[in-house]
Design a protein around this motif. Structure first.
Motif, mmCIF file in Angstrom:
data_model
loop_
_atom_site.group_PDB
_atom_site.id
_atom_site.type_symbol
_atom_site.label_atom_id
_atom_site.label_comp_id
_atom_site.label_asym_id
_atom_site.label_seq_id
_atom_site.Cartn_x
_atom_site.Cartn_y
_atom_site.Cartn_z
ATOM 1 N N GLY A 56 0.804 -1.213 0.000
ATOM 2 C CA GLY A 56 0.000 0.000 0.000
ATOM 3 C C GLY A 56 0.839 1.267 0.000
ATOM 4 N N ASP A 57 0.517 2.185 0.916
ATOM 5 C CA ASP A 57 1.237 3.455 1.019
ATOM 6 C C ASP A 57 2.439 3.360 1.955
ATOM 7 O OD1 ASP A 57 -0.536 4.680 -0.696
ATOM 8 O OD2 ASP A 57 -1.863 5.343 0.929
ATOM 9 N N SER A 58 2.702 2.185 2.443
ATOM 10 C CA SER A 58 3.823 1.984 3.371
ATOM 11 C C SER A 58 5.151 2.278 2.689
ATOM 12 C CB SER A 58 3.806 0.536 3.858
ATOM 13 O OG SER A 58 4.992 0.226 4.555
ATOM 14 N N LYS A 59 6.114 2.710 3.464
ATOM 15 C CA LYS A 59 7.471 2.956 2.971
ATOM 16 C C LYS A 59 8.439 1.914 3.542
ATOM 17 C CE LYS A 59 6.472 6.886 0.945
ATOM 18 N NZ LYS A 59 6.179 6.902 -0.440
ATOM 19 N N PHE A 60 7.898 0.779 4.011
ATOM 20 C CA PHE A 60 8.694 -0.267 4.645
ATOM 21 C C PHE A 60 8.935 -1.414 3.662
ATOM 22 C CE2 PHE A 60 8.819 -4.264 7.115
ATOM 23 C CZ PHE A 60 10.016 -4.051 7.781
ATOM 24 N N MET A 61 10.203 -1.685 3.373
ATOM 25 C CA MET A 61 10.591 -2.771 2.468
ATOM 26 C C MET A 61 11.274 -3.863 3.302
ATOM 27 S SD MET A 61 13.076 -2.576 -0.834
ATOM 28 C CE MET A 61 12.372 -3.323 -2.279
ATOM 29 N N PRO A 62 10.569 -4.970 3.563
ATOM 30 C CA PRO A 62 11.190 -6.038 4.353
ATOM 31 C C PRO A 62 12.137 -6.886 3.516
ATOM 32 C CG PRO A 62 8.985 -6.696 3.730
ATOM 33 C CD PRO A 62 9.189 -5.284 3.214
ATOM 34 N N ILE A 63 13.211 -7.311 4.156
ATOM 35 C CA ILE A 63 14.156 -8.239 3.522
ATOM 36 C C ILE A 63 14.319 -9.405 4.497
ATOM 37 C CG2 ILE A 63 16.435 -8.546 2.501
ATOM 38 C CD1 ILE A 63 16.561 -5.370 2.518
ATOM 39 N N TYR A 64 13.710 -10.525 4.168
ATOM 40 C CA TYR A 64 13.782 -11.707 5.024
ATOM 41 C C TYR A 64 15.074 -12.460 4.719
ATOM 42 C CZ TYR A 64 8.922 -10.820 6.139
ATOM 43 O OH TYR A 64 7.758 -10.239 6.569
ATOM 44 N N ILE A 65 15.743 -12.937 5.770
ATOM 45 C CA ILE A 65 17.042 -13.580 5.581
ATOM 46 C C ILE A 65 17.204 -14.790 6.505
ATOM 47 C CG2 ILE A 65 18.179 -12.016 7.215
ATOM 48 C CD1 ILE A 65 20.696 -12.215 5.371
ATOM 49 N N CYS A 66 17.821 -15.826 5.961
ATOM 50 C CA CYS A 66 18.329 -16.972 6.720
ATOM 51 C C CYS A 66 19.841 -16.800 6.695
ATOM 52 C CB CYS A 66 17.923 -18.295 6.071
ATOM 53 S SG CYS A 66 16.158 -18.598 6.067
ATOM 54 N N ARG A 67 20.426 -16.367 7.814
ATOM 55 C CA ARG A 67 21.809 -15.886 7.833
ATOM 56 C C ARG A 67 22.836 -16.975 8.116
ATOM 57 N NH1 ARG A 67 24.926 -12.984 12.151
ATOM 58 N NH2 ARG A 67 23.020 -13.132 13.350
ATOM 59 N N GLU A 68 23.731 -17.162 7.169
ATOM 60 C CA GLU A 68 24.992 -17.896 7.284
ATOM 61 C C GLU A 68 24.894 -19.295 7.884
ATOM 62 O OE1 GLU A 68 27.234 -14.988 9.465
ATOM 63 O OE2 GLU A 68 27.763 -13.910 7.635
ATOM 64 N N GLY A 69 23.794 -19.964 7.666
ATOM 65 C CA GLY A 69 23.653 -21.304 8.220
ATOM 66 C C GLY A 69 23.815 -22.412 7.202
ATOM 67 N N ILE A 70 24.199 -22.066 5.981
ATOM 68 C CA ILE A 70 24.250 -23.053 4.906
ATOM 69 C C ILE A 70 25.678 -23.154 4.375
ATOM 70 C CG2 ILE A 70 23.337 -23.688 2.635
ATOM 71 C CD1 ILE A 70 20.929 -21.813 3.339
ATOM 72 N N PRO A 71 26.265 -24.352 4.406
ATOM 73 C CA PRO A 71 27.594 -24.512 3.790
ATOM 74 C C PRO A 71 27.510 -24.174 2.306
ATOM 75 C CG PRO A 71 26.984 -26.462 5.049
ATOM 76 C CD PRO A 71 25.769 -25.587 4.977
ATOM 77 N N TYR A 72 28.520 -23.491 1.781
ATOM 78 C CA TYR A 72 28.483 -23.067 0.386
ATOM 79 C C TYR A 72 29.669 -23.635 -0.385
ATOM 80 C CZ TYR A 72 28.128 -20.152 -3.758
ATOM 81 O OH TYR A 72 28.009 -19.718 -5.044
ATOM 82 N N ASN A 73 29.332 -24.363 -1.449
ATOM 83 C CA ASN A 73 30.319 -24.886 -2.380
ATOM 84 C C ASN A 73 29.739 -24.648 -3.770
ATOM 85 O OD1 ASN A 73 31.839 -26.438 -4.153
ATOM 86 N ND2 ASN A 73 32.135 -28.094 -2.698
ATOM 87 N N GLU A 74 30.393 -23.837 -4.552
ATOM 88 C CA GLU A 74 29.863 -23.444 -5.864
ATOM 89 C C GLU A 74 29.663 -24.637 -6.795
ATOM 90 O OE1 GLU A 74 30.570 -19.750 -8.944
ATOM 91 O OE2 GLU A 74 32.029 -20.162 -7.387
ATOM 92 N N GLU A 75 30.530 -25.663 -6.691
ATOM 93 C CA GLU A 75 30.402 -26.827 -7.569
ATOM 94 C C GLU A 75 29.277 -27.763 -7.144
ATOM 95 O OE1 GLU A 75 34.133 -26.676 -6.527
ATOM 96 O OE2 GLU A 75 34.220 -25.156 -8.095
ATOM 97 N N LYS A 76 29.006 -27.858 -5.851
ATOM 98 C CA LYS A 76 27.955 -28.749 -5.347
ATOM 99 C C LYS A 76 27.117 -27.967 -4.341
ATOM 100 C CE LYS A 76 27.213 -33.341 -3.361
ATOM 101 N NZ LYS A 76 25.885 -33.063 -3.018
#
Length: 129
Positions: A56-76
């Protein structure tokens, strides 16, 4: 415009909650992100996040996040990253991958989130104030 992170947890259930938010708010979807970082021990981790347009007329933009709990490997990629990417693809979008400093480099999470918002604004992933 107020852009604020809303932190969810780091488990599978939290990623499914994030996916449900995408599905039920398709009309508000703005952008999805995969934030990658390297811990002090040298392992790579990922955070999953979604920004939604204000309601609506709100000026609030939420950004939901799951922070740094996932191992990351670009190949797998971890299953949580795969299902997140599939959910974003279902709304005809692609998540943006951004490499960041690990949150432990900041005194508190609020500073970490301000840092991210600055990077996203600078790269036009989020609207300016």
């Amino acid at each position: 415009m107020i852009q604020q992170f809303i932190e969810l947890g780091q488990g599978y259930g939290d990623v499914y909650e994030l996916i449900e938010l995408i599905d039920t708010n398709k009309h508000r979807f703005h952008q999805a992100f995969i934030f990658t970082a390297t811990t002090d021990e040298g392992s790579n981790v990922a955070s999953l996040a979604v920004a939604f347009k204000p309601t609506g007329d709100s000026k609030f933009m939420p950004i939901y996040i799951c922070r740094e709990g996932i191992p990351y490997n670009e190949e797998k990629l971890a299953q949580r990253i795969t299902i997140f990417t599939e959910a974003v693809n279902a709304v005809n979008r692609k998540p943006v991958t951004v490499e960041l400093k690990h949150s432990s480099a900041f005194e508190e999470p609020a500073l970490f989130y301000q840092h991210i918002i600055g990077i996203l604004r600078m790269n036009n992933y989020l609207p300016q104030l």
